[in-house]
Scaffold this motif. Structure first.
Motif, PDB file in Angstrom:
ATOM      1  N   HIS A  33       0.879  -1.153  -0.269  1.00  0.00           N
ATOM      2  CA  HIS A  33      -0.051   0.041   0.072  1.00  0.00           C
ATOM      3  C   HIS A  33       0.885   1.295   0.160  1.00  0.00           C
ATOM      4  O   HIS A  33       1.816   1.209   0.792  1.00  0.00           O
ATOM      5  CB  HIS A  33      -0.872   0.008   1.296  1.00  0.00           C
ATOM      6  CG  HIS A  33      -1.918   1.069   1.251  1.00  0.00           C
ATOM      7  ND1 HIS A  33      -1.758   2.318   1.502  1.00  0.00           N
ATOM      8  CD2 HIS A  33      -3.368   1.020   0.696  1.00  0.00           C
ATOM      9  CE1 HIS A  33      -3.000   2.950   1.432  1.00  0.00           C
ATOM     10  NE2 HIS A  33      -3.690   2.395   0.928  1.00  0.00           N
ATOM     11  N   TRP A  40      -0.161  -6.753   0.864  1.00  0.00           N
ATOM     12  CA  TRP A  40      -1.247  -7.239   0.423  1.00  0.00           C
ATOM     13  C   TRP A  40      -1.106  -8.368  -0.578  1.00  0.00           C
ATOM     14  O   TRP A  40      -0.021  -8.158  -1.318  1.00  0.00           O
ATOM     15  CB  TRP A  40      -2.295  -6.473  -0.184  1.00  0.00           C
ATOM     16  CG  TRP A  40      -2.851  -5.589   0.853  1.00  0.00           C
ATOM     17  CD1 TRP A  40      -2.188  -4.242   1.253  1.00  0.00           C
ATOM     18  CD2 TRP A  40      -4.275  -5.466   1.330  1.00  0.00           C
ATOM     19  NE1 TRP A  40      -3.245  -3.374   1.977  1.00  0.00           N
ATOM     20  CE2 TRP A  40      -4.479  -4.223   2.061  1.00  0.00           C
ATOM     21  CE3 TRP A  40      -5.386  -6.270   1.134  1.00  0.00           C
ATOM     22  CZ2 TRP A  40      -5.495  -3.716   2.690  1.00  0.00           C
ATOM     23  CZ3 TRP A  40      -6.652  -5.897   1.863  1.00  0.00           C
ATOM     24  CH2 TRP A  40      -6.440  -4.893   2.445  1.00  0.00           C
ATOM     25  N   VAL A  62      -3.341  -9.795   4.242  1.00  0.00           N
ATOM     26  CA  VAL A  62      -2.599  -8.607   4.378  1.00  0.00           C
ATOM     27  C   VAL A  62      -1.831  -8.756   5.767  1.00  0.00           C
ATOM     28  O   VAL A  62      -2.001  -9.300   6.696  1.00  0.00           O
ATOM     29  CB  VAL A  62      -3.568  -7.325   4.421  1.00  0.00           C
ATOM     30  CG1 VAL A  62      -4.653  -7.677   5.876  1.00  0.00           C
ATOM     31  CG2 VAL A  62      -3.185  -6.139   4.681  1.00  0.00           C
ATOM     32  N   SER A  65      -2.668  -4.185   9.766  1.00  0.00           N
ATOM     33  CA  SER A  65      -3.832  -3.563   9.263  1.00  0.00           C
ATOM     34  C   SER A  65      -3.190  -2.167   9.709  1.00  0.00           C
ATOM     35  O   SER A  65      -2.242  -1.588  10.270  1.00  0.00           O
ATOM     36  CB  SER A  65      -5.108  -3.937  10.146  1.00  0.00           C
ATOM     37  OG  SER A  65      -4.857  -3.434  11.568  1.00  0.00           O
ATOM     38  N   TRP A  81      -0.045 -12.416   9.279  1.00  0.00           N
ATOM     39  CA  TRP A  81      -0.975 -12.217   8.083  1.00  0.00           C
ATOM     40  C   TRP A  81      -2.135 -12.246   8.321  1.00  0.00           C
ATOM     41  O   TRP A  81      -2.679 -13.141   8.905  1.00  0.00           O
ATOM     42  CB  TRP A  81      -0.477 -13.185   6.887  1.00  0.00           C
ATOM     43  CG  TRP A  81       0.958 -12.936   6.330  1.00  0.00           C
ATOM     44  CD1 TRP A  81       1.766 -13.474   6.861  1.00  0.00           C
ATOM     45  CD2 TRP A  81       0.941 -11.987   5.168  1.00  0.00           C
ATOM     46  NE1 TRP A  81       2.993 -13.050   5.817  1.00  0.00           N
ATOM     47  CE2 TRP A  81       2.304 -12.214   5.156  1.00  0.00           C
ATOM     48  CE3 TRP A  81       0.238 -11.274   4.426  1.00  0.00           C
ATOM     49  CZ2 TRP A  81       2.907 -11.357   3.778  1.00  0.00           C
ATOM     50  CZ3 TRP A  81       0.922 -10.482   3.379  1.00  0.00           C
ATOM     51  CH2 TRP A  81       2.317 -10.597   3.205  1.00  0.00           C
TER      52      TRP A  81
END
Length: 142
Positions: A33, A40, A62, A65, A81
């Motif tokens: 990201h 991701w 992912v 977070s 993950w």
């Protein structure tokens, strides 16, 4: 010789240029990201159903977070993950936004990853990824 796979095309030139065919039955798309720097990964399969190629979303994960990118409620934390089943089980294709200002997607097959630009250079816009069959001599069949 595998005749099933995915076709990659630049959205702005999809009508004028032949797509790039990648023979593959399973692959992973990975990216980081651009703001949150969180990795991701999404696993896909290409299968033939009723004689036509179909793209199946198998699993996504992912690495942590961050604000605005929380994993879904059914995600399970394993080894750092969050893993979950994507809600779109059989997408007709993917629209991948590729920008000159962020790292490119990674294309992973059999645990080996490479920048997507090795398969199809980006024009800084949308790349279309669709399930298809190897073209005989003309455009790929979707």
């Amino acid at each position: 010789m595998m005749d099933l796979g995915v076709c990659l095309a630049l959205a702005l030139s999809a009508q004028t240029l032949s797509p790039v065919f990648e023979p593959v039955e399973r692959f992973t798309l990975a990216w980081t990201h651009s703001i949150e720097k969180v990795r991701w990964e999404e696993d896909y399969a290409v299968e033939r159903r009723d004689g036509k190629p179909v793209l199946l979303a198998l699993k996504a994960r992912v690495r942590g977070s961050a604000a605005g990118m929380e994993p879904p409620d059914d995600a399970v934390l394993r080894g750092g993950w969050y893993e979950y089943q994507p809600q779109t089980w059989s997408p007709k294709g993917l629209r991948l936004t590729r920008s000159a200002y962020t790292a490119d997607y990674e294309w992973c097959v059999n645990g080996q990853c490479q920048p997507m630009a090795n398969l199809l250079p980006s024009d800084g816009d949308i790349t279309l990824l669709t399930p298809c069959t190897r073209p005989a001599s003309g455009p790929a069949t979707q």
